[in-house]
Scaffold this motif. Structure first.
Motif, PDB file in Angstrom:
ATOM      1  N   TRP A  42       4.984  54.186  91.799  1.00  0.00           N
ATOM      2  CA  TRP A  42       5.734  53.908  90.567  1.00  0.00           C
ATOM      3  C   TRP A  42       6.271  55.194  89.955  1.00  0.00           C
ATOM      4  O   TRP A  42       7.439  55.286  89.561  1.00  0.00           O
ATOM      5  CB  TRP A  42       4.835  53.178  89.575  1.00  0.00           C
ATOM      6  N   SER A  43       5.439  56.218  89.895  1.00  0.00           N
ATOM      7  CA  SER A  43       5.865  57.493  89.330  1.00  0.00           C
ATOM      8  C   SER A  43       6.939  58.145  90.197  1.00  0.00           C
ATOM      9  O   SER A  43       7.908  58.727  89.688  1.00  0.00           O
ATOM     10  CB  SER A  43       4.661  58.429  89.177  1.00  0.00           C
ATOM     11  N   ASP A  44       6.788  58.043  91.506  1.00  0.00           N
ATOM     12  CA  ASP A  44       7.798  58.586  92.423  1.00  0.00           C
ATOM     13  C   ASP A  44       9.120  57.822  92.289  1.00  0.00           C
ATOM     14  O   ASP A  44      10.201  58.422  92.356  1.00  0.00           O
ATOM     15  CB  ASP A  44       7.304  58.509  93.866  1.00  0.00           C
ATOM     16  N   TRP A  45       9.034  56.505  92.109  1.00  0.00           N
ATOM     17  CA  TRP A  45      10.227  55.671  91.918  1.00  0.00           C
ATOM     18  C   TRP A  45      10.962  56.083  90.636  1.00  0.00           C
ATOM     19  O   TRP A  45      12.182  56.210  90.616  1.00  0.00           O
ATOM     20  CB  TRP A  45       9.817  54.211  91.878  1.00  0.00           C
ATOM     21  N   HIS A  46      10.191  56.332  89.597  1.00  0.00           N
ATOM     22  CA  HIS A  46      10.779  56.795  88.341  1.00  0.00           C
ATOM     23  C   HIS A  46      11.497  58.128  88.544  1.00  0.00           C
ATOM     24  O   HIS A  46      12.625  58.316  88.069  1.00  0.00           O
ATOM     25  CB  HIS A  46       9.671  56.935  87.295  1.00  0.00           C
ATOM     26  N   HIS A  47      10.858  59.047  89.255  1.00  0.00           N
ATOM     27  CA  HIS A  47      11.475  60.352  89.501  1.00  0.00           C
ATOM     28  C   HIS A  47      12.789  60.189  90.262  1.00  0.00           C
ATOM     29  O   HIS A  47      13.790  60.845  89.926  1.00  0.00           O
ATOM     30  CB  HIS A  47      10.508  61.235  90.297  1.00  0.00           C
ATOM     31  N   TRP A  48      12.802  59.312  91.257  1.00  0.00           N
ATOM     32  CA  TRP A  48      14.021  59.082  92.032  1.00  0.00           C
ATOM     33  C   TRP A  48      15.120  58.527  91.134  1.00  0.00           C
ATOM     34  O   TRP A  48      16.270  58.969  91.203  1.00  0.00           O
ATOM     35  CB  TRP A  48      13.730  58.116  93.189  1.00  0.00           C
ATOM     36  N   CYS A  49      14.780  57.558  90.304  1.00  0.00           N
ATOM     37  CA  CYS A  49      15.776  56.952  89.417  1.00  0.00           C
ATOM     38  C   CYS A  49      16.307  57.957  88.399  1.00  0.00           C
ATOM     39  O   CYS A  49      17.511  57.968  88.089  1.00  0.00           O
ATOM     40  CB  CYS A  49      15.173  55.740  88.699  1.00  0.00           C
ATOM     41  N   VAL A  50      15.419  58.793  87.875  1.00  0.00           N
ATOM     42  CA  VAL A  50      15.834  59.792  86.887  1.00  0.00           C
ATOM     43  C   VAL A  50      16.771  60.825  87.504  1.00  0.00           C
ATOM     44  O   VAL A  50      17.805  61.181  86.922  1.00  0.00           O
ATOM     45  CB  VAL A  50      14.596  60.476  86.269  1.00  0.00           C
ATOM     46  N   THR A  51      16.427  61.312  88.691  1.00  0.00           N
ATOM     47  CA  THR A  51      17.215  62.387  89.296  1.00  0.00           C
ATOM     48  C   THR A  51      18.455  61.872  90.021  1.00  0.00           C
ATOM     49  O   THR A  51      19.521  62.485  89.944  1.00  0.00           O
ATOM     50  CB  THR A  51      16.352  63.205  90.266  1.00  0.00           C
ATOM     51  N   ARG A  52      18.343  60.738  90.702  1.00  0.00           N
ATOM     52  CA  ARG A  52      19.462  60.253  91.510  1.00  0.00           C
ATOM     53  C   ARG A  52      20.418  59.362  90.720  1.00  0.00           C
ATOM     54  O   ARG A  52      21.636  59.419  90.943  1.00  0.00           O
ATOM     55  CB  ARG A  52      18.939  59.490  92.730  1.00  0.00           C
ATOM     56  N   LEU A  53      19.890  58.520  89.845  1.00  0.00           N
ATOM     57  CA  LEU A  53      20.750  57.599  89.111  1.00  0.00           C
ATOM     58  C   LEU A  53      21.251  58.196  87.794  1.00  0.00           C
ATOM     59  O   LEU A  53      22.428  58.090  87.465  1.00  0.00           O
ATOM     60  CB  LEU A  53      20.011  56.285  88.853  1.00  0.00           C
ATOM     61  N   LEU A  54      20.336  58.813  87.029  1.00  0.00           N
ATOM     62  CA  LEU A  54      20.750  59.417  85.764  1.00  0.00           C
ATOM     63  C   LEU A  54      21.359  60.804  85.953  1.00  0.00           C
ATOM     64  O   LEU A  54      22.047  61.308  85.066  1.00  0.00           O
ATOM     65  CB  LEU A  54      19.556  59.516  84.813  1.00  0.00           C
TER      66      LEU A  54
END
Length: 231
Positions: A42-54
């Motif tokens: 979950w934390s890794d998924w958040h990091h991916w979304c923050v860096t790649r999507l935002l």
């Protein structure tokens, strides 16, 4: 573009979070050993979304010790709470006891190895925290705390919660103050591009008097905390 980036973030991160949260809660009943990898995912998924999507850049400065320590972290937004398992190797995070009353989440938090703290119970709360923290320390896990106790708007420097000095004294661990400047970016509903910095300050030795440890940690966690510019 900011609207499209944020729409993608909300459409991807939150449904993924629901699935992983439900899975971790279910695993706490049937297979507790699966809770850690699910929470880490979950934390890794958040990091991916923050860096790649935002399109937000995460930067780390300073140096971390290679031995168990108490990490005292500035808390400006939900970002650092979610990012904890990505930034640290199986952190023993100290969280308010009320969170462990939430259905599913409470069992998952205990299974992961989080440490509940009852803020209104004084010395007994510190003893309970110490008992819960000892196994984590023996395993070499970092102990993590937000010494201000709650999210603080960027630019504000409130005093530390009184329980921090007591915990520092009981744990007898070196302290690493960590400054995080997530507030100006992540606290917004529409999250702009930018850089969030984690600055790991100078290690503070155990055994200091209360006034000194509080002053040094307070200064360390506010190292990036210049007031926001309004222009």
């Amino acid at each position: 573009m900011i609207l499209l980036r944020n729409l993608a973030f909300y459409l991807f991160f939150y449904p993924g979070s629901l699935m992983l949260s439900f899975a971790a809660a279910a695993a706490s009943y049937v297979r507790p050993a699966w809770v850690k990898p699910l929470c880490d995912a979950w934390s890794d998924w958040h990091h991916w979304c923050v860096t790649r999507l935002l399109g937000i850049t995460i930067r780390e400065t300073g140096t971390r010790p290679d031995y168990p320590a108490l990490y005292a972290i500035k808390h400006e937004s939900f970002y650092e709470a979610i990012a904890m398992a990505h930034m640290f190797d199986h952190p023993a995070g100290i969280a308010k006891a009320e969170l462990f009353d939430l259905p599913g989440w409470g069992r998952a938090g205990i299974a992961y190895g989080l440490i509940p703290v009852a803020r209104d119970q004084g010395a007994s709360a510190l003893r309970a925290m110490l008992k819960a923290a000892r196994p984590a320390i023996k395993q070499g896990r970092p102990v993590v705390i937000f010494p201000e106790g709650t999210r603080i708007p960027h630019g504000q420097r409130p005093p530390l919660r009184s329980g921090f000095a007591g915990l520092y004294k009981l744990l007898r661990l070196p302290v690493v103050p960590v400054a995080v400047d997530s507030g100006p970016i992540y606290r917004n509903t529409l999250k702009p591009r930018g850089t969030i910095t984690w600055h790991f300050g100078e290690v503070i030795e155990p055994g200091l008097e209360r006034a000194e440890i509080e002053a040094r940690v307070h200064e360390g966690i506010n190292a990036l905390n210049a007031p926001e510019r309004l222009d």
